[in-house]
Design a protein around this motif. Structure first.
Motif, PDB file in Angstrom:
ATOM      1  N   THR A   1      -5.264   6.033  -7.756  1.00  0.00           N
ATOM      2  CA  THR A   1      -4.632   6.829  -8.577  1.00  0.00           C
ATOM      3  C   THR A   1      -4.467   7.966  -7.894  1.00  0.00           C
ATOM      4  O   THR A   1      -3.848   8.720  -8.117  1.00  0.00           O
ATOM      5  N   GLY A   2      -5.025   8.133  -6.599  1.00  0.00           N
ATOM      6  CA  GLY A   2      -5.145   9.585  -5.861  1.00  0.00           C
ATOM      7  C   GLY A   2      -4.848   9.690  -4.870  1.00  0.00           C
ATOM      8  O   GLY A   2      -4.283  10.822  -4.213  1.00  0.00           O
ATOM      9  N   GLU A   3      -4.192   8.586  -3.671  1.00  0.00           N
ATOM     10  CA  GLU A   3      -4.235   9.049  -2.265  1.00  0.00           C
ATOM     11  C   GLU A   3      -2.534   9.497  -2.310  1.00  0.00           C
ATOM     12  O   GLU A   3      -1.586   8.304  -3.091  1.00  0.00           O
ATOM     13  N   ILE A   4      -2.321  10.163  -1.618  1.00  0.00           N
ATOM     14  CA  ILE A   4      -0.998  10.626  -1.920  1.00  0.00           C
ATOM     15  C   ILE A   4      -0.205  10.471  -0.760  1.00  0.00           C
ATOM     16  O   ILE A   4      -0.717   9.566   1.203  1.00  0.00           O
ATOM     17  N   ILE A   5       1.187  10.228  -0.143  1.00  0.00           N
ATOM     18  CA  ILE A   5       1.976  10.130   0.788  1.00  0.00           C
ATOM     19  C   ILE A   5       1.138  10.623   2.539  1.00  0.00           C
ATOM     20  O   ILE A   5       1.122  10.396   3.517  1.00  0.00           O
ATOM     21  N   ASP A   6       1.194  12.037   1.867  1.00  0.00           N
ATOM     22  CA  ASP A   6      -0.333  13.057   3.095  1.00  0.00           C
ATOM     23  C   ASP A   6      -1.074  12.369   3.983  1.00  0.00           C
ATOM     24  O   ASP A   6      -1.752  12.803   4.595  1.00  0.00           O
ATOM     25  N   THR A   7      -2.076  12.648   2.737  1.00  0.00           N
ATOM     26  CA  THR A   7      -3.505  11.557   2.748  1.00  0.00           C
ATOM     27  C   THR A   7      -3.310   9.970   3.980  1.00  0.00           C
ATOM     28  O   THR A   7      -3.993   9.616   4.359  1.00  0.00           O
TER      29      THR A   7
ATOM     30  N   ARG B   1      -5.261  12.020 -11.719  1.00  0.00           N
ATOM     31  CA  ARG B   1      -4.308  13.001 -11.794  1.00  0.00           C
ATOM     32  C   ARG B   1      -4.240  14.794 -12.764  1.00  0.00           C
ATOM     33  O   ARG B   1      -4.021  15.291 -12.414  1.00  0.00           O
ATOM     34  N   THR B   2      -5.054  14.459 -13.179  1.00  0.00           N
ATOM     35  CA  THR B   2      -4.738  15.721 -14.502  1.00  0.00           C
ATOM     36  C   THR B   2      -5.838  16.770 -13.680  1.00  0.00           C
ATOM     37  O   THR B   2      -5.680  17.539 -13.819  1.00  0.00           O
ATOM     38  N   ILE B   3      -7.415  16.382 -13.136  1.00  0.00           N
ATOM     39  CA  ILE B   3      -7.654  17.108 -12.013  1.00  0.00           C
ATOM     40  C   ILE B   3      -7.081  18.358 -11.096  1.00  0.00           C
ATOM     41  O   ILE B   3      -6.779  19.022 -11.202  1.00  0.00           O
ATOM     42  N   VAL B   4      -6.421  16.735 -10.311  1.00  0.00           N
ATOM     43  CA  VAL B   4      -4.881  17.978  -9.607  1.00  0.00           C
ATOM     44  C   VAL B   4      -4.094  18.330  -9.646  1.00  0.00           C
ATOM     45  O   VAL B   4      -4.004  20.046  -9.570  1.00  0.00           O
TER      46      VAL B   4
ATOM     47  N   MET C   1      -9.741  16.899  -0.357  1.00  0.00           N
ATOM     48  CA  MET C   1     -11.152  17.064  -0.911  1.00  0.00           C
ATOM     49  C   MET C   1     -11.434  16.672  -2.627  1.00  0.00           C
ATOM     50  O   MET C   1     -12.823  16.942  -2.795  1.00  0.00           O
ATOM     51  N   LEU C   2     -10.452  16.543  -3.210  1.00  0.00           N
ATOM     52  CA  LEU C   2     -10.475  15.949  -4.355  1.00  0.00           C
ATOM     53  C   LEU C   2     -11.357  14.304  -4.397  1.00  0.00           C
ATOM     54  O   LEU C   2     -11.998  13.714  -5.169  1.00  0.00           O
ATOM     55  N   MET C   3     -10.733  13.754  -3.181  1.00  0.00           N
ATOM     56  CA  MET C   3     -10.092  12.520  -3.530  1.00  0.00           C
ATOM     57  C   MET C   3     -11.777  12.076  -2.539  1.00  0.00           C
ATOM     58  O   MET C   3     -12.367  12.003  -1.911  1.00  0.00           O
ATOM     59  N   ASN C   4     -12.073  10.606  -3.181  1.00  0.00           N
ATOM     60  CA  ASN C   4     -13.283   9.866  -3.129  1.00  0.00           C
ATOM     61  C   ASN C   4     -12.747   8.534  -3.278  1.00  0.00           C
ATOM     62  O   ASN C   4     -11.578   8.348  -3.639  1.00  0.00           O
ATOM     63  N   PRO C   5     -13.082   7.760  -2.372  1.00  0.00           N
ATOM     64  CA  PRO C   5     -13.144   5.963  -2.140  1.00  0.00           C
ATOM     65  C   PRO C   5     -12.290   5.227  -3.067  1.00  0.00           C
ATOM     66  O   PRO C   5     -11.472   4.774  -3.529  1.00  0.00           O
ATOM     67  N   LEU C   6     -13.608   6.119  -5.106  1.00  0.00           N
ATOM     68  CA  LEU C   6     -13.124   5.404  -5.993  1.00  0.00           C
ATOM     69  C   LEU C   6     -11.898   5.920  -7.229  1.00  0.00           C
ATOM     70  O   LEU C   6     -11.663   5.243  -7.869  1.00  0.00           O
ATOM     71  N   VAL C   7     -11.024   6.260  -6.483  1.00  0.00           N
ATOM     72  CA  VAL C   7      -9.966   7.465  -6.878  1.00  0.00           C
ATOM     73  C   VAL C   7      -9.218   7.006  -5.351  1.00  0.00           C
ATOM     74  O   VAL C   7      -7.699   7.251  -7.077  1.00  0.00           O
ATOM     75  N   THR C   8      -9.059   5.978  -5.085  1.00  0.00           N
ATOM     76  CA  THR C   8      -7.504   6.542  -4.013  1.00  0.00           C
ATOM     77  C   THR C   8      -6.547   5.274  -4.886  1.00  0.00           C
ATOM     78  O   THR C   8      -5.619   5.287  -4.313  1.00  0.00           O
TER      79      THR C   8
ATOM     80  N   GLU D   1       0.697  -1.084  -0.262  1.00  0.00           N
ATOM     81  CA  GLU D   1       0.204  -0.031   0.317  1.00  0.00           C
ATOM     82  C   GLU D   1       0.745   1.042   0.170  1.00  0.00           C
ATOM     83  O   GLU D   1       0.658   2.373  -0.910  1.00  0.00           O
ATOM     84  N   PHE D   2       1.856   0.964   0.986  1.00  0.00           N
ATOM     85  CA  PHE D   2       2.527   2.894   0.930  1.00  0.00           C
ATOM     86  C   PHE D   2       3.607   2.552  -0.325  1.00  0.00           C
ATOM     87  O   PHE D   2       3.876   3.681  -1.076  1.00  0.00           O
ATOM     88  N   LEU D   3       3.975   1.395  -1.135  1.00  0.00           N
ATOM     89  CA  LEU D   3       4.421   1.933  -2.463  1.00  0.00           C
ATOM     90  C   LEU D   3       3.315   2.063  -3.169  1.00  0.00           C
ATOM     91  O   LEU D   3       4.360   3.201  -4.631  1.00  0.00           O
ATOM     92  N   THR D   4       2.153   1.709  -3.422  1.00  0.00           N
ATOM     93  CA  THR D   4       1.280   2.658  -4.290  1.00  0.00           C
ATOM     94  C   THR D   4       1.230   3.984  -4.024  1.00  0.00           C
ATOM     95  O   THR D   4       1.243   5.093  -4.622  1.00  0.00           O
ATOM     96  N   VAL D   5       1.320   4.573  -2.897  1.00  0.00           N
ATOM     97  CA  VAL D   5       0.857   5.441  -2.562  1.00  0.00           C
ATOM     98  C   VAL D   5       2.539   6.591  -2.727  1.00  0.00           C
ATOM     99  O   VAL D   5       2.694   7.731  -3.280  1.00  0.00           O
ATOM    100  N   THR D   6       3.342   6.187  -2.897  1.00  0.00           N
ATOM    101  CA  THR D   6       4.791   6.494  -3.130  1.00  0.00           C
ATOM    102  C   THR D   6       4.434   6.508  -4.782  1.00  0.00           C
ATOM    103  O   THR D   6       5.287   7.806  -4.967  1.00  0.00           O
ATOM    104  N   LYS D   7       4.226   6.373  -5.306  1.00  0.00           N
ATOM    105  CA  LYS D   7       4.592   6.189  -6.889  1.00  0.00           C
ATOM    106  C   LYS D   7       3.283   7.328  -7.320  1.00  0.00           C
ATOM    107  O   LYS D   7       3.443   8.062  -8.164  1.00  0.00           O
ATOM    108  N   ASN D   8       1.981   7.120  -6.302  1.00  0.00           N
ATOM    109  CA  ASN D   8       1.708   8.381  -6.371  1.00  0.00           C
ATOM    110  C   ASN D   8       1.558   9.588  -6.667  1.00  0.00           C
ATOM    111  O   ASN D   8       1.241  10.638  -7.265  1.00  0.00           O
ATOM    112  N   THR D   9       2.673   9.014  -5.467  1.00  0.00           N
ATOM    113  CA  THR D   9       2.753  11.008  -5.045  1.00  0.00           C
ATOM    114  C   THR D   9       3.762  11.473  -6.048  1.00  0.00           C
ATOM    115  O   THR D   9       4.152  12.727  -6.079  1.00  0.00           O
ATOM    116  N   PHE D  10       4.633  10.289  -6.664  1.00  0.00           N
ATOM    117  CA  PHE D  10       6.126  10.906  -7.117  1.00  0.00           C
ATOM    118  C   PHE D  10       5.307  11.119  -8.803  1.00  0.00           C
ATOM    119  O   PHE D  10       5.938  12.106  -9.259  1.00  0.00           O
TER     120      PHE D  10
END
Length: 320
Positions: free
Chosen positions: A268-274, A181-184, A259-266, A87-96
Motif C-alpha cells: 500500500t505504500g510503494e509509489i512511482i518514485d520509489t 497512507r494515513t501516516i504519509v 523514509m517511512l516505508m518498509n517491506p511490510l507496507v510495500t 506490479e506497476f498497476l499497483t504502484v500507480t494505484k497507490n500513487t493516485f
C-alpha cells in the motif's frame, strides 16, 4: 511643411505616440534586469530542457556500455510492459490514492489555518505560533521520518503510551499496511501546513478592510464574512495553487515515502518514485523507468491542461 513634420513624428512614434525602441537597444538599456533573469533561464535550460534529449532512452534497450547512439531501438516495447506488469498497476494505484488523500485533506489545511491565524490580534502570540508552525518545513525528511517512527513506536512511542494508559493494546503502526497512507498524509500536513499559509496570509492582507466594516454594519457574522468576503477574495490564489498542485499529482515526494516505508507496507505504500528508484537505479532497467517518467509527465500535462480549461470556464481563473 508642418504636415510633413507631423507625419514624420507620428511614423517614428507609432500609434501610441511614443518613440519605438528596437529590441536590441532595449536589452542593452535594461541589461541589469536581464542579468537577474539569466541565472533562472540557465537553470531551466540546463536542468529542464537539455535532459529532454534523454527521453529517447524510453524507446531503446539502453545500455551504459553502448550509449544512447548505439543502443537498440525497440519502439513502444517498454510502454507495453508498463501497462502489463501487475506490479506497476499497483504502484500507480497507490500513487493516485495517496495523492487524492493529500489533495483532499492537505490542500484545505493551510487555507483553514491562515483564516484562523488572520483573526489572531495579539501579535506576540501570533509570531510564536507562526514560528512553531514554519519550523517543520526546514527539517529534512530524514529528521521528520525519524520523529514519526519514534512517535509511533510500539515500545516507546507517545501515541502507544497513551493507548496503553487507556487500557488498549499497543499497535504496530509502521508495520500495518492499512495505516501507512494515513501516516504519509498526516506527516506531510504537519510538515508543510505552516509554510503553506504564507501565500494565503499575504493574500488576506490585500483584502480591503472596508468590506468587513460594511459587513459588520449590515450585521453579518464572522462566519458569514468568511464565506461572503474572505473566500471569494482568496479564490484566484486558491485556484492557481490548486492547478499547480494537480499538475504534480503523481509527484508525491520520494524522500517522505522512502523514509517511512518498509517491506511490510510495500503493498500500500510503494509509489512511482520509489518504484523508479528500486527498479531503475538499483535494478539497472533505465529504459523501462525512463518510460515511466515520460508517462508521469504526459499524465501531469493532461491534468494541468484539463483542470486549467475547466477552471477557466467555471470560475474564470486560470494559470494561462
Amino acid at each position: 511643411m508642418n504636415v510633413s513634420k507631423e507625419r514624420i513624428v507620428t511614423g517614428s512614434a507609432g500609434l501610441t505616440g511614443r518613440p519605438t525602441v528596437k529590441p536590441k537597444l532595449y536589452v542593452v538599456k535594461y541589461w541589469q534586469i536581464y542579468s537577474m533573469v539569466l541565472p533562472g533561464l540557465l537553470f531551466f535550460i540546463l536542468f529542464k530542457y537539455v535532459p529532454l534529449a534523454g527521453i529517447i532512452i524510453a524507446f531503446q534497450d539502453y545500455s551504459v556500455f553502448t550509449g544512447i547512439l548505439s543502443s537498440k531501438f525497440v519502439g513502444m516495447k517498454h510502454f507495453i510492459n508498463l501497462f502489463t506488469y501487475p506490479e506497476f498497476l499497483t504502484v500507480t494505484k497507490n500513487t493516485f490514492l495517496i495523492s487524492i488523500y493529500q489533495l483532499f485533506f492537505g490542500f484545505p489545511a493551510p487555507i483553514i489555518l491562515a483564516l484562523l491565524m488572520n483573526d489572531v490580534r495579539k501579535m506576540a502570540f501570533k509570531k510564536v505560533v507562526q514560528t512553531v508552525l514554519y519550523l517543520p518545513h526546514f527539517l529534512s525528511w530524514v529528521i521528520v521520518g525519524g520523529l514519526v517512527i519514534n512517535f509511533l513506536s510500539p515500545s516507546s512511542g507517545m501515541l502507544n503510551e497513551v493507548l496503553h494508559m487507556l487500557g488498549r493494546e499497543k499497535i504496530f503502526f509502521m508495520q500495518e499496511p492499512n495505516y501507512f497512507r494515513t501516516i504519509v498524509v498526516t506527516s506531510g500536513i504537519w510538515k508543510e501546513v505552516g509554510w503553506g499559509t504564507i501565500i494565503y496570509l499575504a493574500a488576506l492582507a490585500g483584502i480591503n478592510p472596508e468590506l468587513y466594516e460594511s459587513a459588520e454594519v449590515d450585521g453579518a457574522s464572522k462566519l458569514r464574512q468568511v464565506f461572503s468576503i474572505t473566500l471569494p477574495s482568496l479564490l484566484p490564489t486558491i485556484m492557481v495553487l490548486l492547478l499547480l498542485r494537480i499538475g504534480h499529482i503523481l509527484d508525491l515526494g520520494f524522500e517522505q515515502v522512502y523514509m517511512l516505508m518498509n517491506p511490510l507496507v510495500t503493498s500500500t505504500g510503494e509509489i512511482i518514485d520509489t518504484y523508479i528508484y528500486r527498479v531503475g537505479l538499483l535494478g539497472g532497467q533505465y529504459s523501462y523507468t525512463t518510460a515511466i517518467g515520460l508517462f508521469k509527465s504526459v499524465i501531469g500535462l493532461i491534468l494541468v491542461v484539463g483542470a486549467n480549461q475547466l477552471s477557466k470556464k467555471t470560475t474564470g481563473n486560470s494559470i494561462y
